[in-house]
Design a protein around this motif. Structure first.
Motif, PDB file in Angstrom:
ATOM      1  N   PRO A   1      46.528  26.087  46.089  1.00  0.00           N
ATOM      2  CA  PRO A   1      47.160  25.819  47.381  1.00  0.00           C
ATOM      3  C   PRO A   1      46.129  25.770  48.516  1.00  0.00           C
ATOM      4  O   PRO A   1      45.028  26.298  48.376  1.00  0.00           O
ATOM      5  CB  PRO A   1      48.123  26.990  47.563  1.00  0.00           C
ATOM      6  N   HIS A   2      46.517  25.139  49.610  1.00  0.00           N
ATOM      7  CA  HIS A   2      45.620  25.025  50.763  1.00  0.00           C
ATOM      8  C   HIS A   2      45.435  26.361  51.472  1.00  0.00           C
ATOM      9  O   HIS A   2      44.356  26.647  51.975  1.00  0.00           O
ATOM     10  CB  HIS A   2      46.148  23.993  51.760  1.00  0.00           C
ATOM     11  N   ALA A   3      46.469  27.159  51.553  1.00  0.00           N
ATOM     12  CA  ALA A   3      46.393  28.461  52.237  1.00  0.00           C
ATOM     13  C   ALA A   3      45.747  29.488  51.314  1.00  0.00           C
ATOM     14  O   ALA A   3      45.882  29.417  50.091  1.00  0.00           O
ATOM     15  CB  ALA A   3      47.787  28.933  52.634  1.00  0.00           C
ATOM     16  N   PRO A   4      45.051  30.480  51.883  1.00  0.00           N
ATOM     17  CA  PRO A   4      44.504  31.544  51.042  1.00  0.00           C
ATOM     18  C   PRO A   4      45.625  32.354  50.388  1.00  0.00           C
ATOM     19  O   PRO A   4      46.705  32.511  50.957  1.00  0.00           O
ATOM     20  CB  PRO A   4      43.703  32.407  52.021  1.00  0.00           C
ATOM     21  N   VAL A   5      45.336  32.835  49.206  1.00  0.00           N
ATOM     22  CA  VAL A   5      46.302  33.605  48.412  1.00  0.00           C
ATOM     23  C   VAL A   5      45.754  35.005  48.191  1.00  0.00           C
ATOM     24  O   VAL A   5      44.565  35.178  47.940  1.00  0.00           O
ATOM     25  CB  VAL A   5      46.546  32.934  47.041  1.00  0.00           C
ATOM     26  N   THR A   6      46.632  35.994  48.286  1.00  0.00           N
ATOM     27  CA  THR A   6      46.300  37.357  47.879  1.00  0.00           C
ATOM     28  C   THR A   6      47.326  37.785  46.845  1.00  0.00           C
ATOM     29  O   THR A   6      48.529  37.665  47.064  1.00  0.00           O
ATOM     30  CB  THR A   6      46.325  38.342  49.068  1.00  0.00           C
ATOM     31  N   VAL A   7      46.846  38.274  45.721  1.00  0.00           N
ATOM     32  CA  VAL A   7      47.688  38.767  44.640  1.00  0.00           C
ATOM     33  C   VAL A   7      47.856  40.271  44.812  1.00  0.00           C
ATOM     34  O   VAL A   7      46.883  40.982  45.074  1.00  0.00           O
ATOM     35  CB  VAL A   7      47.055  38.449  43.272  1.00  0.00           C
ATOM     36  N   ARG A  59      57.192  28.942  35.964  1.00  0.00           N
ATOM     37  CA  ARG A  59      57.336  28.693  37.395  1.00  0.00           C
ATOM     38  C   ARG A  59      56.058  28.826  38.224  1.00  0.00           C
ATOM     39  O   ARG A  59      56.023  28.381  39.365  1.00  0.00           O
ATOM     40  CB  ARG A  59      58.360  29.668  37.984  1.00  0.00           C
ATOM     41  N   VAL A  60      55.008  29.442  37.704  1.00  0.00           N
ATOM     42  CA  VAL A  60      53.864  29.804  38.537  1.00  0.00           C
ATOM     43  C   VAL A  60      53.167  28.590  39.157  1.00  0.00           C
ATOM     44  O   VAL A  60      52.838  28.606  40.340  1.00  0.00           O
ATOM     45  CB  VAL A  60      52.876  30.717  37.777  1.00  0.00           C
ATOM     46  N   PHE A  61      52.952  27.515  38.403  1.00  0.00           N
ATOM     47  CA  PHE A  61      52.255  26.352  38.958  1.00  0.00           C
ATOM     48  C   PHE A  61      53.081  25.681  40.046  1.00  0.00           C
ATOM     49  O   PHE A  61      52.562  25.313  41.096  1.00  0.00           O
ATOM     50  CB  PHE A  61      51.907  25.346  37.858  1.00  0.00           C
ATOM     51  N   GLU A  62      54.367  25.519  39.796  1.00  0.00           N
ATOM     52  CA  GLU A  62      55.251  24.921  40.790  1.00  0.00           C
ATOM     53  C   GLU A  62      55.286  25.757  42.065  1.00  0.00           C
ATOM     54  O   GLU A  62      55.277  25.221  43.175  1.00  0.00           O
ATOM     55  CB  GLU A  62      56.663  24.775  40.219  1.00  0.00           C
ATOM     56  N   ALA A  63      55.324  27.067  41.919  1.00  0.00           N
ATOM     57  CA  ALA A  63      55.352  27.954  43.090  1.00  0.00           C
ATOM     58  C   ALA A  63      54.096  27.776  43.932  1.00  0.00           C
ATOM     59  O   ALA A  63      54.176  27.662  45.163  1.00  0.00           O
ATOM     60  CB  ALA A  63      55.496  29.407  42.649  1.00  0.00           C
ATOM     61  N   LEU A  64      52.946  27.719  43.286  1.00  0.00           N
ATOM     62  CA  LEU A  64      51.694  27.549  44.024  1.00  0.00           C
ATOM     63  C   LEU A  64      51.635  26.181  44.699  1.00  0.00           C
ATOM     64  O   LEU A  64      51.249  26.074  45.873  1.00  0.00           O
ATOM     65  CB  LEU A  64      50.499  27.727  43.080  1.00  0.00           C
ATOM     66  N   ARG A  65      52.029  25.134  44.001  1.00  0.00           N
ATOM     67  CA  ARG A  65      51.992  23.779  44.578  1.00  0.00           C
ATOM     68  C   ARG A  65      52.970  23.620  45.732  1.00  0.00           C
ATOM     69  O   ARG A  65      52.699  22.909  46.692  1.00  0.00           O
ATOM     70  CB  ARG A  65      52.287  22.741  43.496  1.00  0.00           C
ATOM     71  N   TRP A  66      54.124  24.263  45.655  1.00  0.00           N
ATOM     72  CA  TRP A  66      55.147  24.123  46.687  1.00  0.00           C
ATOM     73  C   TRP A  66      54.611  24.486  48.069  1.00  0.00           C
ATOM     74  O   TRP A  66      54.961  23.862  49.062  1.00  0.00           O
ATOM     75  CB  TRP A  66      56.360  24.993  46.344  1.00  0.00           C
ATOM     76  N   PHE A  67      53.744  25.469  48.130  1.00  0.00           N
ATOM     77  CA  PHE A  67      53.239  25.938  49.419  1.00  0.00           C
ATOM     78  C   PHE A  67      52.340  24.929  50.120  1.00  0.00           C
ATOM     79  O   PHE A  67      52.130  25.031  51.324  1.00  0.00           O
ATOM     80  CB  PHE A  67      52.524  27.286  49.261  1.00  0.00           C
ATOM     81  N   ASP A  68      51.804  23.942  49.416  1.00  0.00           N
ATOM     82  CA  ASP A  68      50.941  22.953  50.061  1.00  0.00           C
ATOM     83  C   ASP A  68      51.651  22.197  51.175  1.00  0.00           C
ATOM     84  O   ASP A  68      51.028  21.805  52.143  1.00  0.00           O
ATOM     85  CB  ASP A  68      50.376  21.974  49.038  1.00  0.00           C
TER      86      ASP A  68
END
Length: 105
Positions: A1-7, A59-68
């Motif tokens: 995703p374009h935004a930074p991610v924190t797990v 669902r993980v890939f779709e979730a990450l892509r959705w945020f773009d």
């Protein structure tokens, strides 16, 4: 995703509460289904129930892509335990986060 991610790792209820305490007004969340209500008003993608790791893997890939397409400033993500299929989900989230990981205590 374009935004930074924190797990955020750890027991699901604790990780959800930790995210809730760190969340800014412009951030989004990837979380387990049962904690979605804690993040009302924020862009949100659900991974599935905290106990259904195969669903989380789907669902993980779709979730990450959705945020773009959302324009969020940051993405906070709950993470399953790194065991079995959960290891693959955890690895994908950790890579997306550039290994920026917070442990829920």
């Amino acid at each position: 995703p374009h935004a930074p991610v924190t797990v955020v790792t750890g027991e699901p209820e604790r990780s959800a509460r930790r995210i809730q305490g760190l969340l800014s007004d412009t951030a989004g969340v990837i979380c387990f289904d049962e904690y979605a209500g804690l993040f009302a008003g924020h862009p949100l993608e659900q991974l599935g129930p905290s106990t259904d790791v195969p669903e989380q893997a789907r669902r993980v890939f779709e979730a990450l892509r959705w945020f773009d397409g959302t324009g969020v400033s940051h993405i906070w993500a709950q993470c399953p335990a790194a065991a079995g299929i959960g290891l693959a989900v955890s690895n994908r989230l950790n890579k997306a986060a550039g290994f920026h990981i917070v442990r829920a205590e």
